[in-house]
Design a protein around this motif. Structure first.
Motif, short mmCIF file in Angstrom:
data_model
loop_
_atom_site.label_atom_id
_atom_site.label_comp_id
_atom_site.label_asym_id
_atom_site.label_seq_id
_atom_site.Cartn_x
_atom_site.Cartn_y
_atom_site.Cartn_z
N UNK A 157 2.63 10.44 -4.85
CA UNK A 157 2.95 9.76 -5.96
C UNK A 157 4.35 8.82 -5.90
N UNK A 158 5.21 9.24 -5.12
CA UNK A 158 6.27 8.61 -4.98
C UNK A 158 6.16 7.23 -4.27
N UNK A 159 5.30 7.45 -3.32
CA UNK A 159 5.02 6.23 -2.34
C UNK A 159 4.02 5.39 -2.85
N UNK A 160 3.23 5.68 -3.82
CA UNK A 160 2.30 4.82 -4.79
C UNK A 160 2.99 3.93 -5.54
N UNK A 161 4.30 4.73 -6.41
CA UNK A 161 5.06 3.90 -7.05
C UNK A 161 5.86 2.91 -6.34
N UNK A 205 0.81 17.87 6.27
CA UNK A 205 0.77 18.70 5.06
C UNK A 205 1.98 18.16 4.00
N UNK A 206 3.14 17.92 4.54
CA UNK A 206 4.13 17.40 3.51
C UNK A 206 4.05 16.09 3.00
N UNK A 207 3.35 15.20 3.98
CA UNK A 207 3.34 13.94 3.59
C UNK A 207 2.29 13.79 2.49
N UNK A 247 14.20 5.67 5.31
CA UNK A 247 14.93 5.00 6.37
C UNK A 247 15.32 3.71 5.91
N UNK A 248 16.72 3.58 5.56
CA UNK A 248 16.83 2.36 5.17
C UNK A 248 17.96 1.49 6.21
N UNK A 249 17.39 1.97 7.67
CA UNK A 249 17.94 1.00 8.70
C UNK A 249 19.36 1.67 9.21
N UNK A 250 20.27 1.45 8.10
CA UNK A 250 21.66 1.58 8.44
C UNK A 250 21.81 3.15 7.97
N UNK A 290 8.54 3.36 2.75
CA UNK A 290 7.98 4.53 2.04
C UNK A 290 8.82 5.92 2.37
N UNK A 291 8.55 6.73 1.60
CA UNK A 291 9.20 7.98 1.98
C UNK A 291 8.44 8.86 2.99
#
Length: 124
Positions: A45-49, A36-38, A81-84, A58-59
């Motif tokens: 829209x943020x992920x499409x950007x 639901x949240x995703x 998640x940026x890994x670090x 992706x978020x």
């Protein structure tokens, strides 16, 4: 060579021992909450950007808190998640029974409906 083998074994052990991603669903209800949240237009829209502009990663919705006796909702973050580092952008609460989603303004420690949150964003 022994060091390389040791590193590979440690990575495999770590991966199997801690394979469950933090914030991931552990049952059908949690999978529904994350879905639901995703699926929110803001996340889509943020992920499409990000895809259009070739921004890596992706978020993703992550469950931060589950229902308790004191509150009957899941608290979910929208994170990258940026890994670090895990960078969190937004917070939501999802009612465990009705699955109604509310936006949590962490700065004001106030929850509001999605329509109210969208009206506020349009006016700013």
């Amino acid at each position: 060579m022994k060091i390389l083998i040791l590193v590979v074994v440690m990575v495999l052990f770590f991966d199997s021992a801690y394979g469950q991603e933090y914030g991931a669903a552990t049952n059908a209800t949690e999978r529904k909450v994350l879905k639901l949240i995703n699926a929110l237009p803001e996340v889509q829209q943020a992920n499409q950007y990000r895809k259009t502009h070739k921004i890596p990663g992706l978020l993703k919705a992550l469950i931060q808190d589950t229902p308790t006796k004191e509150h009957n909702y899941y608290r979910v973050s929208i994170s990258e998640n940026l890994g670090f580092q895990l960078r969190t952008y937004e917070w939501y609460e999802v009612d465990a029974k009705t699955f109604v989603i509310r936006y949590w303004d962490i700065a004001e420690d106030k929850t509001m409906s999605l329509s109210e949150m969208r009206r506020r964003r349009k006016s700013h």
